[in-house]
Design a protein around this motif. Structure first.
Motif, PDB file in Angstrom:
ATOM      1  N   CYS A 155       0.833  -1.217   0.000  1.00  0.00           N
ATOM      2  CA  CYS A 155       0.000   0.000   0.000  1.00  0.00           C
ATOM      3  C   CYS A 155       0.860   1.256   0.000  1.00  0.00           C
ATOM      4  N   TYR A 156       2.199   1.055  -0.040  1.00  0.00           N
ATOM      5  CA  TYR A 156       3.096   2.206   0.116  1.00  0.00           C
ATOM      6  C   TYR A 156       2.727   3.335  -0.846  1.00  0.00           C
ATOM      7  N   GLY A 157       2.622   4.551  -0.291  1.00  0.00           N
ATOM      8  CA  GLY A 157       2.405   5.748  -1.107  1.00  0.00           C
ATOM      9  C   GLY A 157       0.949   6.051  -1.416  1.00  0.00           C
ATOM     10  N   GLU A 158       0.041   5.100  -1.168  1.00  0.00           N
ATOM     11  CA  GLU A 158      -1.375   5.355  -1.487  1.00  0.00           C
ATOM     12  C   GLU A 158      -1.882   6.577  -0.732  1.00  0.00           C
ATOM     13  N   ASP A 159      -1.400   6.783   0.508  1.00  0.00           N
ATOM     14  CA  ASP A 159      -1.873   7.920   1.296  1.00  0.00           C
ATOM     15  C   ASP A 159      -1.292   9.236   0.790  1.00  0.00           C
ATOM     16  N   PHE A 160      -0.297   9.150  -0.144  1.00  0.00           N
ATOM     17  CA  PHE A 160       0.171  10.369  -0.828  1.00  0.00           C
ATOM     18  C   PHE A 160      -0.481  10.459  -2.205  1.00  0.00           C
ATOM     19  N   GLY A 161      -1.378   9.553  -2.497  1.00  0.00           N
ATOM     20  CA  GLY A 161      -2.020   9.562  -3.828  1.00  0.00           C
ATOM     21  C   GLY A 161      -1.151   8.900  -4.886  1.00  0.00           C
ATOM     22  N   MET A 162      -0.086   8.171  -4.445  1.00  0.00           N
ATOM     23  CA  MET A 162       0.767   7.511  -5.446  1.00  0.00           C
ATOM     24  C   MET A 162       0.119   6.217  -5.929  1.00  0.00           C
ATOM     25  N   LYS A 163       0.297   5.875  -7.206  1.00  0.00           N
ATOM     26  CA  LYS A 163      -0.130   4.572  -7.734  1.00  0.00           C
ATOM     27  C   LYS A 163       1.148   3.738  -7.894  1.00  0.00           C
ATOM     28  N   ASP A 164       1.142   2.494  -7.490  1.00  0.00           N
ATOM     29  CA  ASP A 164       2.342   1.661  -7.558  1.00  0.00           C
ATOM     30  C   ASP A 164       3.537   2.307  -6.858  1.00  0.00           C
ATOM     31  N   GLY A 165       3.266   2.866  -5.655  1.00  0.00           N
ATOM     32  CA  GLY A 165       4.336   3.533  -4.903  1.00  0.00           C
ATOM     33  C   GLY A 165       5.478   2.598  -4.549  1.00  0.00           C
ATOM     34  N   LEU A 166       5.157   1.326  -4.201  1.00  0.00           N
ATOM     35  CA  LEU A 166       6.223   0.401  -3.824  1.00  0.00           C
ATOM     36  C   LEU A 166       7.134   0.109  -5.016  1.00  0.00           C
ATOM     37  N   ALA A 167       6.542  -0.073  -6.204  1.00  0.00           N
ATOM     38  CA  ALA A 167       7.356  -0.308  -7.409  1.00  0.00           C
ATOM     39  C   ALA A 167       8.285   0.871  -7.652  1.00  0.00           C
ATOM     40  N   ALA A 168       7.760   2.088  -7.493  1.00  0.00           N
ATOM     41  CA  ALA A 168       8.593   3.292  -7.703  1.00  0.00           C
ATOM     42  C   ALA A 168       9.734   3.334  -6.684  1.00  0.00           C
TER      43      ALA A 168
END
Ligand code: SF4
Length: 475
Positions: free
Chosen positions: A198-211
Motif C-alpha cells: 500500500c506504500y504511497g497510497e496515502d500520498f495519492g501515489m499509484k504503484d508507490g512500492l514499485a517506484a
C-alpha cells in the motif's frame, strides 16, 4: 545509566526497539547486553495473538526478577501489549514502573530516567531518516520500516487497533536512509510494514512500492546489494511491481504474501475476499514474470466456521501452489477482533491437527523444491560461522529472508575464504527439508570492505519464541 532491552515480536517492533535505543544513546545513556548489569530494563512487547501476549507477560516477569537479583531500578514496558492492555499492566503488574505505547517512542528517555515525560500529543508516530537508531541486526543486513499501521478490515486481526491507520514514510526519507545504510556497507535491506504494497497510497501515489524499489535499486554501490520487501497484500501485487522486480538484479526475487486461507467462504468471513483459483492465477503470473522467484505465504487454520471441506480445499490449494515457504498460525480468538463474535468456533484439538497436517504437507513440498536446486549455482549472502556448528559457515540465498526462512550451509570455501556480508556464488550440493548445503565456486570479492555499523544485541530471551508460526522454516 546502563539500559538493557528485550525486543519481542516482528521486525517492525524490532525497528521500534532500535529507535528507542538510538534516542537513549543520543541522550547520553549506555546500552548493555547483560540484564544483570542494567540500571533500567525495557521490554518491547508483542500482543497480536494469545501466545505472543503470554510470552510478553512471561518476559516482563522474568525481567522483573533483575530488580531483586541485579542492578535494575526500573522496568519499562513498551509496544503492542501496552496499546491493548495499558490499564491492566498498570493495575496488575506492580513490578512495572512505566509504560509507553507505539506512538510514544520519543518518551523513552524521560520514562527510563523516571521523569514525567513532556506531554506530547500522541501523534501517530513514524520515524524518519534523521531519527537516531541503533542497529541490532548483523552489520550487513538491516530493516527499513517504510510504513506503519493498516487500513485492511481482516476480521481476525487486531493490529490496526493498536498500530493505527496506514501511513507511509516520506519517499525521499526512505531513499536517504537506504543510501546511508549502503554507505555503511549494508548489503541487504529488508523493507517492512504491516502492508508494504500500500506504500504511497496515502500520498495519492499509484504503484508507490514499485517506484520506491526502482529508486532503491539504482542507488550506486561498489558492491552487490540486495533489496527485499516483506508483507505484500495479495490484491495489491500489481504487474508493475512484478516487472520492476524482474528488471533489477539487486531486487530480491522473493515475494512474501500472506494469503491466510484459500476457501472462498472462509476468506469472505475473514473479510479478505478472493479464493483458490484467483490465488493460483496470481501465483502463475508471479512465476511467469519473475523466473526463479521464491514465494512465501502464511495461513490461518481453525478460523470460525472452517469446515472439513474448507480445510481440504486449503490443503489441495497448498499442494497445487507448491510454495517455497509456508507459515501456519492457529486461529487466536482475540476478544476485540470482529471474528470474535462469529459462530462456528473450531475446537483446539481440531485446530492442532489441521496445523500439523498442513505443516507435514508443506515439509514434503519444501524438501522437493530444495532438491530441485541441487547443482545450481546461486548468489549467497555470507552471514558468518554457523550458529549450529563451528565446522560450517552459513549464508542466505535471495530466496531466504532473515530469521523466518532456512539457511544455506557452506562446507567448502572453494577458491577463497568467505567474509561476513560478502555476496559470493554457491553451488548447491545437498538439500534438506528447509536448509541447503553447498560449496563456494567463485573468488572472494575484490575491494571487500567490512560493513561498519556495529550492532548492539537486545538480551537473548531464555524462553523460546512461541510467536513464530510453526512454519516450515522454523528449525
Ligand atoms: S493486512 Fe495484516 S495487519 Fe492489516 S488487518 Fe490484515 S492481517 Fe492485520
Amino acid at each position: 545509566m546502563k539500559i538493557g532491552f528485550v525486543s519481542l515480536g516482528c521486525p517492525k517492533n524490532l525497528v521500534d526497539t532500535e529507535v528507542m535505543m538510538g534516542q537513549l544513546v543520543a541522550d547520553g545513556h549506555e546500552l548493555t547486553p547483560q540484564p544483570a548489569d542494567a540500571d533500567v530494563i525495557v521490554v518491547n512487547t508483542c500482543s497480536f495473538i494469545d501466545p505472543a501476549k503470554q510470552e510478553s507477560v512471561d518476559t516482563i516477569l522474568e525481567m522483573a526478577e533483575y530488580k531483586k537479583t541485579g542492578k535494575a531500578q526500573r522496568l519499562v514496558v513498551a509496544g503492542c501489549l501496552v496499546e491493548r492492555y495499558r490499564a491492566d499492566i498498570q493495575n496488575n503488574l506492580p513490578e512495572v514502573d512505566a509504560v509507553l505505547g507505539t506512538n510514544e517512542l520519543n518518551k523513552i528517555t524521560a520514562l527510563c530516567e523516571g521523569l514525567a515525560p513532556k506531554e506530547i500529543a500522541a501523534e501517530p508516530y513514524l520515524y524518519h531518516d534523521m531519527t537516531a537508531r541503533v542497529f541490532t541486526t548483523p552489520k550487513h543486513s538491516a530493516y527499513i520500516k517504510i510504513a506503519e499501521g493498516c487500513d485492511h478490515p481482516c476480521s481476525f486481526c487486531v493490529i490496526p487497533q493498536f498500530r493505527g491507520q496506514f501511513r507511509s514514510r516520506r519517499f525521499e526519507s526512505v531513499i536517504r536512509e537506504a543510501t546511508g545504510m549502503f554507505a555503511q556497507g549494508v548489503r541487504e535491506i529488508n523493507l517492512i510494514g504491516q502492508d508494504t504494497t500500500c506504500y504511497g497510497e496515502d500520498f495519492g501515489m499509484k504503484d508507490g512500492l514499485a517506484a520506491l524499489l526502482g529508486r532503491l535499486a539504482e542507488i550506486p554501490t561498489d558492491f552487490p546489494k540486495w533489496v527485499r520487501f516483506l508483507y505484500a497484500y495479495p490484491n495489491k501485487v500489481t504487474q508493475k511491481l512484478l516487472d520492476t522486480i524482474a528488471a533489477h538484479p539487486s531486487l530480491a526475487k522473493y515475494i512474501d504474501m500472506p494469503l491466510q486461507h484459500a476457501s472462498g467462504p472462509v476468506l469472505k468471513r475473514m473479510k479478505r475476499g478472493a479464493n483458490a483459483d484467483i490465488f493460483l492465477k496470481l501465483i502463475e503470473r508471479i512465476r511467469a514474470t519473475i523466473p526463479g522467484v521464491a514465494i512465501r505465504t502464511s495461513m490461518i487454520v481453525g478460523f470460525p466456521g472452517e469446515t472439513e471441506a474448507d480445510f481440504a480445499e486449503l490443503s489441495d490449494f497448498v499442494q497445487a501452489a507448491r510454495f517455497d515457504r509456508l507459515g501456519v498460525f492457529s486461529y487466536s480468538d482475540e476478544e476485540t477482533s470482529k471474528s470474535f463474535a462469529l459462530d462456528g468456533k473450531v475446537d483446539s484439538k481440531t485446530i492442532y491437527n489441521r496445523k500439523r497436517s498442513l505443516m507435514a504437507l508443506q515439509r514434503k513440498i519444501s524438501r522437493a523444491r530444495n532438491r530441485q536446486l541441487i547443482g545450481s549455482e546461486l548468489p549467497i549472502l555470507i552471514e558468518g560461522p554457523s550458529q549450529e556448528t563451528d565446522l560450517l559457515w552459513e549464508g542466505r540465498l535471495m530466496s531466504q529472508a532473515p530469521e523466518i526462512d532456512g539457511v544455506c550451509y557452506i562446507n567448502d570455501f572453494g577458491p577463497g575464504a568467505p567474509r561476513p556480508g560478502e555476496i559470493r556464488t554457491i553451488r548447491v550440493t545437498e538439500a534438506h527439508d528447509y536448509d541447503l548445503v553447498g560449496e563456494l565456486v567463485d573468488l572472494p570479492e575484490t575491494g571487500y570492505v567490512s560493513p561498519k555499523q556495529s550492532p548492539v544485541s537486545p538480551f537473548q530471551i531464555l524462553n523460546s519464541n512461541p510467536t513464530k508460526p510453526l512454519s516450515a522454516a522454523t528449525r
